[in-house]
Design a protein around this motif. Sequence first.
Motif, PDB file in Angstrom:
ATOM      1  N   VAL A  10     -65.475 -39.720  -2.044  1.00  0.00           N
ATOM      2  CA  VAL A  10     -64.728 -40.845  -1.466  1.00  0.00           C
ATOM      3  C   VAL A  10     -65.193 -41.078  -0.039  1.00  0.00           C
ATOM      4  CG1 VAL A  10     -62.455 -41.749  -0.907  1.00  0.00           C
ATOM      5  CG2 VAL A  10     -62.754 -40.263  -2.907  1.00  0.00           C
ATOM      6  N   SER A  11     -65.345 -42.345   0.258  1.00  0.00           N
ATOM      7  CA  SER A  11     -65.649 -42.741   1.639  1.00  0.00           C
ATOM      8  C   SER A  11     -64.833 -44.001   1.952  1.00  0.00           C
ATOM      9  CB  SER A  11     -67.147 -43.006   1.815  1.00  0.00           C
ATOM     10  OG  SER A  11     -67.551 -44.105   1.012  1.00  0.00           O
ATOM     11  N   THR A  12     -64.544 -44.247   3.261  1.00  0.00           N
ATOM     12  CA  THR A  12     -63.774 -45.423   3.696  1.00  0.00           C
ATOM     13  C   THR A  12     -64.623 -46.279   4.610  1.00  0.00           C
ATOM     14  OG1 THR A  12     -62.839 -44.193   5.571  1.00  0.00           O
ATOM     15  CG2 THR A  12     -61.594 -44.189   3.497  1.00  0.00           C
ATOM     16  N   GLU A  13     -64.294 -47.573   4.548  1.00  0.00           N
ATOM     17  CA  GLU A  13     -65.026 -48.519   5.381  1.00  0.00           C
ATOM     18  C   GLU A  13     -64.207 -49.797   5.469  1.00  0.00           C
ATOM     19  OE1 GLU A  13     -69.357 -50.832   5.489  1.00  0.00           O
ATOM     20  OE2 GLU A  13     -68.816 -49.519   3.813  1.00  0.00           O
ATOM     21  N   ASP A  14     -63.874 -50.205   6.713  1.00  0.00           N
ATOM     22  CA  ASP A  14     -63.105 -51.442   6.936  1.00  0.00           C
ATOM     23  C   ASP A  14     -61.823 -51.429   6.105  1.00  0.00           C
ATOM     24  OD1 ASP A  14     -65.080 -52.353   8.641  1.00  0.00           O
ATOM     25  OD2 ASP A  14     -66.157 -53.407   7.029  1.00  0.00           O
ATOM     26  N   ASN A  15     -61.034 -50.379   6.296  1.00  0.00           N
ATOM     27  CA  ASN A  15     -59.742 -50.254   5.608  1.00  0.00           C
ATOM     28  C   ASN A  15     -59.861 -50.366   4.088  1.00  0.00           C
ATOM     29  OD1 ASN A  15     -58.182 -49.935   7.971  1.00  0.00           O
ATOM     30  ND2 ASN A  15     -58.217 -52.159   8.322  1.00  0.00           N
ATOM     31  N   SER A  16     -61.041 -49.915   3.517  1.00  0.00           N
ATOM     32  CA  SER A  16     -61.197 -49.899   2.055  1.00  0.00           C
ATOM     33  C   SER A  16     -61.827 -48.571   1.655  1.00  0.00           C
ATOM     34  CB  SER A  16     -62.062 -51.061   1.576  1.00  0.00           C
ATOM     35  OG  SER A  16     -63.386 -50.947   2.083  1.00  0.00           O
ATOM     36  N   TYR A  17     -61.657 -48.280   0.392  1.00  0.00           N
ATOM     37  CA  TYR A  17     -62.166 -47.012  -0.134  1.00  0.00           C
ATOM     38  C   TYR A  17     -63.353 -47.267  -1.074  1.00  0.00           C
ATOM     39  CZ  TYR A  17     -57.995 -44.653   1.594  1.00  0.00           C
ATOM     40  OH  TYR A  17     -57.019 -44.147   2.387  1.00  0.00           O
ATOM     41  N   ASN A  18     -64.329 -46.397  -0.940  1.00  0.00           N
ATOM     42  CA  ASN A  18     -65.460 -46.382  -1.882  1.00  0.00           C
ATOM     43  C   ASN A  18     -65.424 -45.043  -2.634  1.00  0.00           C
ATOM     44  OD1 ASN A  18     -66.418 -48.862  -0.925  1.00  0.00           O
ATOM     45  ND2 ASN A  18     -67.556 -47.854   0.732  1.00  0.00           N
ATOM     46  N   VAL A  19     -65.282 -45.141  -3.941  1.00  0.00           N
ATOM     47  CA  VAL A  19     -65.176 -43.934  -4.767  1.00  0.00           C
ATOM     48  C   VAL A  19     -66.405 -43.859  -5.695  1.00  0.00           C
ATOM     49  CG1 VAL A  19     -63.815 -42.660  -6.451  1.00  0.00           C
ATOM     50  CG2 VAL A  19     -62.672 -44.063  -4.702  1.00  0.00           C
TER      51      VAL A  19
END
Length: 747
Positions: A179-188
């Motif tokens: 999991v990673s976050t970017e601009d108040n969103s999550y990338n799973v």
Amino acid sequence: MAELWINTIFRCILSVVLCTAQDIHQLTVTAGDNVTLFCKSTTDYPTWTGPELRNGYVQQYNNHGQSSFPNPNVLEQKRLRLGWASDKSSLIIHDVILSDQGLYQCSTVAKVNISVRVPPRSPMISNTEISAEDTLIIRKSESQVTSLVCISSGGYPQPLVQWYRGTTGTQPLTSTSAVSTEDNSYNVTQTYTFSPQRQDDGVLYVCQSSFQTAPRHITTTSVKLFLYLKPNPPTAVQTLLVSAGHQVTIRCTTAGSRPAASIIWSYRNTEHTGEQTSTLDDITKTYTVASLLKLQVSAEDNGQNVQCKVTHDLLITPAQLTASISLNVAYPPIVSVSATNTTVKEPNAILSCIAKGNPDGSYSYGKWIQRWPGYNVPVLERPGSETLELTALTYEHSGFYTCTASNGIKIFGTNTEFVEGAAVQLLVKSYPIIVRLDAKIASKLNKNKTVEVEYFSNIAGSDVKLYKIVNGEMKAVTLFSVTKKLVEIEVPVFSHLIKTDGTGADFTVQIKSEEDYGFYYVVVSNIIGSSNKSFEIIPTKPPVSPSDFTIDYVQHNKARLSWRRGYNGGLIQTFVIQLGTDEKWSDVEVFDRNTEDKDRISTILTDLFDSTTYFVRLYAYNEEGNSPLSETLNFTTSPIKVKTTVETNNTAMIIIGTVLGLIIVALVVFLIYMIVQRRRELIRNKDVSRNTSSRRYVNVDGSKTLQTKGVKLKNASHDVQTSESQYTELDKDLKEAESAYDAISTM
């Protein structure tokens, strides 16, 4: 602050607004949706505040009782999305965005905490491609560790990402998340690692992204697994049974590979490339690969292993798949004979015909053949059978034996089925066989006589002894000397006379008195046994008169005579032909070398006069004397025929020719008369004594023409071979001597 609360309460009382203290209401909203924040107010358009802050204070969207949202401290894009519900108390936020989340309050009493949920983009599966059927596929290799990677991005809060095999209604697969976050969103990133097997080929794998509290926001992406498949284990078969000398075809087949496998062959430590074909299965989309290997085979190839090797990029351990087949080659039998040496003392000998071919086990047998060493012609043939029993054993059963057998397979390139095997030599050890010993041997008194005996013994080591018959009993004779030598003999083998190596033994017998004449026995022995043969030593004497004296034919100038020998008296004999007219005789002598040959002797008298009557008789002589005369025969030579033909159409020419012819005939008659008279005069003057120097000699084994006072003698061919020997020398001496006896006495 107290003043604010007082003012608010006061406004409520004044405005008759029913405000009830409430807990904070939690509301989750999906971005992009419209959300209504409910508020019960006794007045229209109560005051609403939102989560926006300015200088630490919340921002009021409207003034109490006003429907507009004039506060400049609220972003315009937010103010444009605000509106009132039909009850004119509840606040509507259109097209909710993530920044809209926070605490909202109606007239400082109704509180709603909005959580904004942002659905992630559709899951993306790495390393996929679009198939010809416009579906998403991913290519992997069978049995090799691989990972399916699915990325769910842009979601808020963190979505749940899972892998499923087949459909999402099954148990999710065990996978790992990153999991990673970017601009108040999550990338799973969700990864499923496994080693796909053949049964996984074509299976749909589903990546699902979802929020547990909002089923309607479930998104999936499916991918079909397309595997590079290893080939299945191969099978190898021989297409047809073939005979030695022909070509055999072997087929190797392997199925289920993707891409197509390759096939090579190995035979007798040598690799071969066959004729390979690949066929794609329309349903499984896998390849069936077949290879044909063609080999020219012989009997030695039967039972040999041929190996088919399948190779493929996915084959690691083992690096290749193999299948073996044992060649089945039909071939005529290899035939041999089994025999054990024996002796004539045994009751029988059994030989076995051994056949080994393919097919094996059912044989037909042709014939047994026995050949004598060095003699190419079969001496014995027997009907074919698996065994040959020989009984009443003799030396004749020794030799090389072959048998023939067939299993129905023809010899390549021929129509021959029965195969003759290698010969085996059988030795039937035997006592010696005497093949030559004169029945009568003439000797002079007080002389030493050499006796020659020839015998055959098929084993080494032999002994020769001599016995004399005295009063019906055999008494041993002390031999003066015995000499053995290797000689060529003729041995009777069944119905054949075969030349082979034998032993010649010469021994000397002393003839001291009349008692030494008589019958003797020669006994020849070896370790197996002995054989004997009798002979008689007799005094030398004149020869017996020739017999069966005949005139075979007569022509105008020659005649052929023939006769049979009489006993030579133990010495070399000479034949004398006496030829004469008017009882006047001239002699012609013929030497005889073959003292006991029973064949006829023939000779030709030449240079005879035509139309003349001749008398002939015959006798023989040796150094002991003369034989009686044979009967006297006569013959008349034929006249010479003179044929004259005159052809003319002219009468005068005929007359002239006739006259000339008569003159010529008269001259010829006159000449003949003169010649005959002269001839008769010569014959009358000839000395007819047998010792006269008018004798001439000819060897019966030669082909010389001999002339005696106008008479020539030619020897006809007979069974005696011509060679230079003591007789030839005797012939020369006789020609130079004054008489036959003078010639013999000088030898």
